[in-house]
Design an enzyme around this catalytic site. Structure first.
Site, PDB file in Angstrom:
ATOM      1  N   TRP A  27       6.200  -4.281   1.225  1.00  0.00           N
ATOM      2  CA  TRP A  27       5.080  -3.906   2.094  1.00  0.00           C
ATOM      3  C   TRP A  27       4.279  -5.164   2.440  1.00  0.00           C
ATOM      4  O   TRP A  27       4.108  -6.042   1.605  1.00  0.00           O
ATOM      5  CB  TRP A  27       4.143  -2.922   1.375  1.00  0.00           C
ATOM      6  CG  TRP A  27       4.539  -1.474   1.525  1.00  0.00           C
ATOM      7  CD1 TRP A  27       5.674  -0.885   1.063  1.00  0.00           C
ATOM      8  CD2 TRP A  27       3.784  -0.455   2.194  1.00  0.00           C
ATOM      9  NE1 TRP A  27       5.672   0.445   1.386  1.00  0.00           N
ATOM     10  CE2 TRP A  27       4.522   0.750   2.079  1.00  0.00           C
ATOM     11  CE3 TRP A  27       2.563  -0.432   2.851  1.00  0.00           C
ATOM     12  CZ2 TRP A  27       4.082   1.958   2.608  1.00  0.00           C
ATOM     13  CZ3 TRP A  27       2.116   0.779   3.374  1.00  0.00           C
ATOM     14  CH2 TRP A  27       2.874   1.946   3.259  1.00  0.00           C
ATOM     15  N   VAL A  87       1.089  -6.751  -2.298  1.00  0.00           N
ATOM     16  CA  VAL A  87      -0.162  -6.807  -1.532  1.00  0.00           C
ATOM     17  C   VAL A  87      -0.581  -5.384  -1.202  1.00  0.00           C
ATOM     18  O   VAL A  87       0.099  -4.690  -0.447  1.00  0.00           O
ATOM     19  CB  VAL A  87       0.031  -7.622  -0.229  1.00  0.00           C
ATOM     20  CG1 VAL A  87      -1.237  -7.574   0.625  1.00  0.00           C
ATOM     21  CG2 VAL A  87       0.408  -9.060  -0.542  1.00  0.00           C
ATOM     22  N   LEU A  88      -1.681  -4.963  -1.802  1.00  0.00           N
ATOM     23  CA  LEU A  88      -2.225  -3.634  -1.510  1.00  0.00           C
ATOM     24  C   LEU A  88      -3.425  -3.795  -0.607  1.00  0.00           C
ATOM     25  O   LEU A  88      -4.330  -4.591  -0.884  1.00  0.00           O
ATOM     26  CB  LEU A  88      -2.649  -2.945  -2.809  1.00  0.00           C
ATOM     27  CG  LEU A  88      -1.497  -2.425  -3.673  1.00  0.00           C
ATOM     28  CD1 LEU A  88      -1.977  -2.143  -5.087  1.00  0.00           C
ATOM     29  CD2 LEU A  88      -0.886  -1.170  -3.058  1.00  0.00           C
ATOM     30  N   SER A  92      -7.265   4.620   4.548  1.00  0.00           N
ATOM     31  CA  SER A  92      -8.306   5.648   4.635  1.00  0.00           C
ATOM     32  C   SER A  92      -8.151   6.745   3.585  1.00  0.00           C
ATOM     33  O   SER A  92      -8.951   7.660   3.517  1.00  0.00           O
ATOM     34  CB  SER A  92      -8.295   6.244   6.040  1.00  0.00           C
ATOM     35  OG  SER A  92      -6.987   6.670   6.339  1.00  0.00           O
ATOM     36  N   THR A  93      -7.094   6.636   2.761  1.00  0.00           N
ATOM     37  CA  THR A  93      -6.917   7.641   1.696  1.00  0.00           C
ATOM     38  C   THR A  93      -7.164   6.994   0.330  1.00  0.00           C
ATOM     39  O   THR A  93      -7.518   5.821   0.251  1.00  0.00           O
ATOM     40  CB  THR A  93      -5.491   8.227   1.737  1.00  0.00           C
ATOM     41  OG1 THR A  93      -4.569   7.198   1.349  1.00  0.00           O
ATOM     42  CG2 THR A  93      -5.130   8.740   3.120  1.00  0.00           C
ATOM     43  N   HIS A  95      -4.900   6.307  -1.879  1.00  0.00           N
ATOM     44  CA  HIS A  95      -3.721   5.633  -2.422  1.00  0.00           C
ATOM     45  C   HIS A  95      -4.047   4.303  -3.073  1.00  0.00           C
ATOM     46  O   HIS A  95      -3.552   3.968  -4.135  1.00  0.00           O
ATOM     47  CB  HIS A  95      -2.707   5.383  -1.301  1.00  0.00           C
ATOM     48  CG  HIS A  95      -1.622   6.392  -1.271  1.00  0.00           C
ATOM     49  ND1 HIS A  95      -1.775   7.609  -0.672  1.00  0.00           N
ATOM     50  CD2 HIS A  95      -0.376   6.373  -1.801  1.00  0.00           C
ATOM     51  CE1 HIS A  95      -0.654   8.292  -0.812  1.00  0.00           C
ATOM     52  NE2 HIS A  95       0.200   7.573  -1.496  1.00  0.00           N
ATOM     53  N   ARG A 134      -6.209 -14.880   1.282  1.00  0.00           N
ATOM     54  CA  ARG A 134      -5.758 -15.186  -0.080  1.00  0.00           C
ATOM     55  C   ARG A 134      -4.312 -15.666  -0.138  1.00  0.00           C
ATOM     56  O   ARG A 134      -3.854 -16.165  -1.174  1.00  0.00           O
ATOM     57  CB  ARG A 134      -5.996 -13.972  -0.979  1.00  0.00           C
ATOM     58  CG  ARG A 134      -7.454 -13.903  -1.385  1.00  0.00           C
ATOM     59  CD  ARG A 134      -7.962 -12.520  -1.671  1.00  0.00           C
ATOM     60  NE  ARG A 134      -9.401 -12.539  -1.906  1.00  0.00           N
ATOM     61  CZ  ARG A 134     -10.337 -12.605  -0.947  1.00  0.00           C
ATOM     62  NH1 ARG A 134      -9.977 -12.662   0.335  1.00  0.00           N
ATOM     63  NH2 ARG A 134     -11.617 -12.650  -1.243  1.00  0.00           N
TER      64      ARG A 134
HETATM   65  N1  RBF Z   1       2.704  -0.517  -1.076  1.00  0.00           N
HETATM   66  C1  RBF Z   1       2.216  -1.772  -1.070  1.00  0.00           C
HETATM   67  O1  RBF Z   1       2.800  -2.671  -1.688  1.00  0.00           O
HETATM   68  N2  RBF Z   1       1.047  -2.076  -0.389  1.00  0.00           N
HETATM   69  C2  RBF Z   1       0.336  -1.131   0.277  1.00  0.00           C
HETATM   70  O2  RBF Z   1      -0.695  -1.475   0.871  1.00  0.00           O
HETATM   71  C3  RBF Z   1       0.822   0.196   0.265  1.00  0.00           C
HETATM   72  N3  RBF Z   1       0.118   1.174   0.875  1.00  0.00           N
HETATM   73  C4  RBF Z   1       0.583   2.451   0.838  1.00  0.00           C
HETATM   74  C5  RBF Z   1      -0.143   3.474   1.458  1.00  0.00           C
HETATM   75  C6  RBF Z   1       0.337   4.783   1.438  1.00  0.00           C
HETATM   76  C7  RBF Z   1      -0.455   5.840   2.111  1.00  0.00           C
HETATM   77  C8  RBF Z   1       1.563   5.077   0.783  1.00  0.00           C
HETATM   78  C9  RBF Z   1       2.120   6.478   0.755  1.00  0.00           C
HETATM   79  C10 RBF Z   1       2.275   4.079   0.165  1.00  0.00           C
HETATM   80  C11 RBF Z   1       1.807   2.755   0.180  1.00  0.00           C
HETATM   81  N4  RBF Z   1       2.539   1.725  -0.429  1.00  0.00           N
HETATM   82  C12 RBF Z   1       2.027   0.465  -0.421  1.00  0.00           C
HETATM   83  C13 RBF Z   1       3.883   1.981  -0.976  1.00  0.00           C
HETATM   84  C14 RBF Z   1       3.891   2.335  -2.460  1.00  0.00           C
HETATM   85  O3  RBF Z   1       3.575   1.181  -3.238  1.00  0.00           O
HETATM   86  C15 RBF Z   1       5.284   2.873  -2.881  1.00  0.00           C
HETATM   87  O4  RBF Z   1       6.258   1.922  -2.551  1.00  0.00           O
HETATM   88  C16 RBF Z   1       5.646   4.186  -2.195  1.00  0.00           C
HETATM   89  O5  RBF Z   1       4.629   5.138  -2.364  1.00  0.00           O
HETATM   90  C17 RBF Z   1       6.961   4.758  -2.768  1.00  0.00           C
HETATM   91  O6  RBF Z   1       6.823   5.022  -4.159  1.00  0.00           O
END
Ligand code: RBF
Length: 163
Positions: A27, A87-88, A92-93, A95, A134
């Site tokens: 991601w 990277v997260l 808007s939710t 998660h 970053r």
């Molecule tokens: N994974 C990331 O590495 N970064 C993110 O910003 C991220 N945002 C997500 C937002 C949503 C709404 C969902 C459903 C998943 C997101 N994921 C993100 C993926 C998550 O880490 C994971 O790979 C999936 O949910 C499958 O288990």
């Protein structure tokens, strides 16, 4: 003197025999790519051989702890240290909150389970701009690449505290 950041490394480390794993989520791939490059740059500048840096991927940050566990146990038991990189970016939710704290906790606990150093290569950002900064790739280049810090932390943790 910098207020934030890793500070000056505390010793001259000989990392020429270290094996380092990098597991990165897919991601936010542009930011991930810069962080991975930053980590590799610092690792090699500290003497880690390129052929001793093993790169693997997983879908998203949520998968990083289990991927790291299996990387050590199954794929590459010979590595001294792993840098999981994700990277997260807050949406808007809820998660973001759930994944950030679950992954942080799981990575911390995994070190004590496996008795292996694991670096905290997770950015938990409120905006994409924060994440770009970053990784050292925002327009104004306002910050350094945190991947470089993670590379230095990996060498220190493996050589000083590793087995
Ligand atoms: N994974 C990331 O590495 N970064 C993110 O910003 C991220 N945002 C997500 C937002 C949503 C709404 C969902 C459903 C998943 C997101 N994921 C993100 C993926 C998550 O880490 C994971 O790979 C999936 O949910 C499958 O288990």
């Amino acid at each position: 003197m910098a207020v934030k950041g890793l500070g000056k490394i505390d010793a001259e480390y000989d990392a020429s025999n270290l094996k380092v794993g990098i597991i990165h989520a897919r991601w936010n791939d542009e930011i991930i790519a810069a962080l991975v490059q930053g980590a590799i740059k610092r690792l090699t500048s500290m003497g880690v051989k390129e052929e001793n840096i093993i790169i693997e991927t997983c879908p998203g940050s949520f998968e990083l702890p289990y991927a790291t566990k299996r990387f050590f146990e199954k794929l590459h038991p010979e590595v001294n240290v792993v840098i999981p990189i994700g990277v997260l970016i807050k949406g808007s939710t809820k998660h973001f909150e759930y994944i950030s704290s679950a992954v942080t906790q799981a990575i911390m606990e995994l070190q004590f389970k496996l008795h292996k150093p694991i670096i905290f290569g997770l950015l938990t950002c409120l905006t994409e701009e924060q994440a770009l900064a970053r990784a050292g790739i925002d327009e104004g280049k306002t910050m350094h690449n945190h991947g470089e810090d993670w590379g230095a932390a990996a060498v220190e943790m493996a050589l000083k505290y590793g087995n």
